[in-house]
Enzyme design. Sequence first.
Site, mmCIF file in Angstrom:
data_model
loop_
_atom_site.group_PDB
_atom_site.id
_atom_site.type_symbol
_atom_site.label_atom_id
_atom_site.label_comp_id
_atom_site.label_asym_id
_atom_site.label_seq_id
_atom_site.Cartn_x
_atom_site.Cartn_y
_atom_site.Cartn_z
ATOM 1 N N HIS A 30 0.944 -1.162 0.040
ATOM 2 C CA HIS A 30 0.084 -0.126 0.031
ATOM 3 C C HIS A 30 0.986 1.233 -0.089
ATOM 4 O O HIS A 30 0.770 1.994 -0.790
ATOM 5 C CB HIS A 30 -1.067 -0.172 1.250
ATOM 6 C CG HIS A 30 -1.735 -1.151 1.353
ATOM 7 N ND1 HIS A 30 -2.870 -1.403 0.963
ATOM 8 C CD2 HIS A 30 -1.387 -2.175 2.373
ATOM 9 C CE1 HIS A 30 -3.194 -2.524 1.376
ATOM 10 N NE2 HIS A 30 -2.536 -2.988 2.373
ATOM 11 N N ASP A 31 1.746 1.399 0.743
ATOM 12 C CA ASP A 31 2.457 2.646 1.175
ATOM 13 C C ASP A 31 3.365 3.029 0.175
ATOM 14 O O ASP A 31 3.583 4.214 -0.222
ATOM 15 C CB ASP A 31 3.098 2.477 2.502
ATOM 16 C CG ASP A 31 2.265 2.643 3.964
ATOM 17 O OD1 ASP A 31 2.649 2.127 4.780
ATOM 18 O OD2 ASP A 31 1.196 2.957 3.817
#
Length: 310
Positions: free
Chosen positions: A239-240
């Site tokens: 995600h990040d």
Amino acid sequence: MTAIPVLIDCDPGHDDAIALLLALASPELEVLGVTTVAGNQTLEKTTANAIRVLEFVERGDVPVAAGADRPLLRDLFVAAHVHGETGLDGPKLPPPRAAPVSEHAVDFLASRLMGAASPVTLVPLGPLTNIALLLARYPDAVASVERVVLMGGSIGVGNVTPAAEFNIWADPEAAARVLDSGLDVTMVGLDVTHRALLMSDDAERLRAAGRVGRMVAELYDFFHRYHERTYGFGGSPIHDALAVAQVIRPELLHTEHRHIAIECGSELTRGRTVVDLWKRTGIEPNAHAAVEVDAEAFIRLLLERLSSFG
Ligand code: RIB
Ligand code: CA
């Protein structure tokens, strides 16, 4: 090419760690500093993990400032079921040698922002507690922010609950403050991160790509067990790292300028990012919501940059 100055606020966390490595390996970015927040694990653990990752690639020169040890109002709920007891279970990373700087993350962010030669891009990768506190304590700092590219939220389904994504759910009041700030906000949510998975074959390529690649593959090994068990995915959403990639190459994501509201009242839908995709409310847009991702180009960039550490 002038590097884009960034400040990364994070809660390492497997995908935060990979996002930090991507940022450090990318000449398009100048990482002015890292701040930490409680989220995936306690503040003590997320701060130690940020320092461990930086030291692993010999970037102890990047300052780390510890921030909020709990959300603005809500109780702290750590995601040990995803990231383990240490917050970075899997690889055997040495304990941190250095300590964080003495400044609180909020004061650190303000001083870095107001001392920067040009406006800075904020990249929040965890609950938005530190960013909300920055806005409250240093309203003038807003003028030094180029834009905010945050990992969080979801136009569609959630992950921590059916309705909400973890970063926003953990501190919905903080997220509401950031979305109402008037800042240029880009929301990189589950709608795109769940469609840009790092697959097991990719992890094997990293495992053969040197010391750092091997460490990332070991992060993946642990992280993937959760995603395979929970979603039946053949890979894992980093995600990040996708939020960091959007700063490096904005064209990786297609966004729509829409109004996003945060549910803070209901327990059932706490932390939901209510994205007015079809402009039903007539309320002025306040963010750019990511709706499409060039997954292949993102993974290619991620593998290329992570392999460049050797
Ligand atoms: O929902 C995913 C987000 O929550 C990621 O930032 C992950 O690190 C956790 O913080
Ligand atoms: Ca995170």
